[in-house]
Design an enzyme around this catalytic site. Sequence first.
Site, PDB file in Angstrom:
ATOM      1  CG  HIS A 467      -1.777   1.181   1.389  1.00 28.44           C
ATOM      2  ND1 HIS A 467      -3.112   1.168   1.032  1.00 28.44           N
ATOM      3  CD2 HIS A 467      -1.527   2.442   1.831  1.00 28.44           C
ATOM      4  CE1 HIS A 467      -3.636   2.374   1.255  1.00 28.44           C
ATOM      5  NE2 HIS A 467      -2.691   3.160   1.746  1.00 28.44           N
ATOM      6  CD  GLU A 468       1.587   3.609   3.659  1.00 31.52           C
ATOM      7  OE1 GLU A 468       1.763   4.667   3.028  1.00 31.52           O
ATOM      8  OE2 GLU A 468       0.549   3.389   4.313  1.00 31.52           O
ATOM      9  CG  HIS A 471       0.330   6.255  -0.751  1.00 34.40           C
ATOM     10  ND1 HIS A 471      -0.686   6.962  -1.378  1.00 34.40           N
ATOM     11  CD2 HIS A 471      -0.216   5.732   0.387  1.00 34.40           C
ATOM     12  CE1 HIS A 471      -1.794   6.849  -0.642  1.00 34.40           C
ATOM     13  NE2 HIS A 471      -1.539   6.113   0.408  1.00 34.40           N
ATOM     14  CG  HIS A 474       0.465   8.907  -7.007  1.00 39.80           C
ATOM     15  ND1 HIS A 474      -0.673   9.235  -6.307  1.00 39.80           N
ATOM     16  CD2 HIS A 474       0.339   9.535  -8.202  1.00 39.80           C
ATOM     17  CE1 HIS A 474      -1.443  10.018  -7.046  1.00 39.80           C
ATOM     18  NE2 HIS A 474      -0.856  10.208  -8.207  1.00 39.80           N
TER      19      HIS A 474
END
Length: 676
Positions: A467-468, A471, A474
């Site tokens: 998940h991190e 990010h 991105h």
Amino acid sequence: MTILNKSFDTQHNTAPFSKIKNKDFLPAFKTAIESAKKEINVIVNNTEKPTFENTIEALDYSGEELDRISSIFFNLNSAETNDEIQKIAQEVSPLLSEFSNDITLNEELFKRVKVVYDSKDDLELTTEQETLLDKKYKGFSRNGANLSEDKKEKLRAIDKELSQLKLKFGEHILAETNKFEMLLTDESDLSGLPEGAKEAAKQLAESKGKDGWLITLDYPSYIPFMTYADNRELREKLSKAFGSKGFHNDDLDNQDIVLKIANLRFERAQLLGYKTHAHFVLEERMAETPEKVNAFLNELLDKAKPAAQEEFEKLEAFAKELDSIDQLQKWDSAYYSEKLKQKLFDLDDEKLKPYFKLENVIDGAFTVANKLFGLQFEEINTVDKYHEDVLTYKVTDSEGELVSIFYADFFPRSGKRNGAWMTSYKPQMIKNGVNERPHVSIVCNFTKPTKSKPSLLTFNEVTTLFHEFGHALHGMLANTTYPSLSGTSVYWDFVELPSQVLENWCYEEESLKLFATHYETGDLIPMELVEKIKASATFHEGMQTLRQLSFGMLDMSWHGIDPTAITSVKTHESAAFGETKLYPDVEENCMSTAFAHIFQGGYSSGYYSYKWAEVLDADAFEYFKQEGIFNKTVADKFKAFVLSQGGTENPMTLYKKFRGQEPQPEALLRRAGLLK
């Protein structure tokens, strides 16, 4: 001048952590604020007609030094803080708040921005330039530029007080987390706990010069105890300690702070002409209005509640049958859920952990990023770190060009707040023809290696890392001209799409084969375990959905109404949880007083966005599944229209360019097993 006020003479212009002293920060901030003010004055005093370049563009590039110092300082305040840094934060935050107001309430500057904004139809602007112009104009109008002088002063006072209250809120929670210790000296009290968790508790006690086993409120200590410890009384004690942070009517109490923050946000919104804080916030989100958010939450509630109640009744019956438990309590939730999951799927996290050695999972995330986006990750030891645990990487593309510097910080320590997050130390932008590459960081709290075992992750920790890392991608793959539109600078209910979509690769056989090998034997994770992971993915999905919805509803209950009549934080919270309640209330506990996402972080009126982004991510991943999870065409489109574009265009427009359609909520309901 301090080291912080010079151009960093470091490899890739990275932060020179080892040379920075705490005493450098305050003077550096003051110098950088003065320097940024001068840059603003140059724009304001320009005698030429306001243009996009000399006003809007110049404004976006201004304050670069201040932004850099702020990112270093506030990231340290989250990941490696101490009393001195916290004290500086209390001094610095009002200065930054005041400086921000100096810009947004600067009449002459706003006049120049307005001239450009009013003539935008005559300018030949790119989509990104139009977005920046719109964002800058709204940045003024939404933050008081059209207010009278007395109201501007009122706004300044509110913002200054809010910045201090939010810091105080976070400091209290960190202090509460660090303060609680449960030292166990009788080994029978650890019955049920996996060997790795016992060893970690023993090691923690030893590190503090104590005999026995030490359990704390840090996640790697708290979660295993709540999940596996047979001693119900000790689970209750730990659960109540965790759930009552900031709720003890002592000097670390957050009740008044919560009420003050809610009221000040409401007062600020009213001052700016908005009905509530949520109306103000949501104007700049995909969801647009509180009414839409509440409708979205209630629609999911209708779908999830029957499933949640059925799951809860089965769990209660299981606990009664197993241990004659008449009334399930919150401290029973993880314990009996884990036992039921083991019974239904024969799936035990302890069986999975040997296949998820931290280093292998990191390599797995890197391999997935390589197969999807052509990225290469090389660990380097030539850039400074703020703590010895931090890992540093150079990220390059298929041509060997620098994409990003990447920091990864995985283990808990006393100066680090709980949870997991992604952040950056330097933004991406294109300035003077140079594409400045970003410095991105992820911070987690995973179980540390012990004397006998490496860091082995639970499956939940594996998805957290992915998940991190989503990010982080991105941030890394950002490719925009302007810093304020770069990377994760997107609408808040769009920001979770890259992170949540990447979690899906943790459930796919094709992906797990790349990294899930036993840390001792090297054997690949057995495919029946992979099948069990997939089969159990929707286990208690109704209850999990209800829990997430309850947090979103609590957030909206604080920020989507006039809060002036609220006198009791606990009473208000209990009413907000009414529709989503499964377990009996615990009188000593209160979530709001430790709900850092909405009272310290940036999620006020935005907690719904996790579920909102799940709709996007389920729909997006269906597209990957249709074409193949490593399909280059789909990955290229995701990179081109989502990961690299930042906030340059309306997120729904970008999403439709990637997907060819608006997201369908049915994809999420299908994945969650909530569509019959």
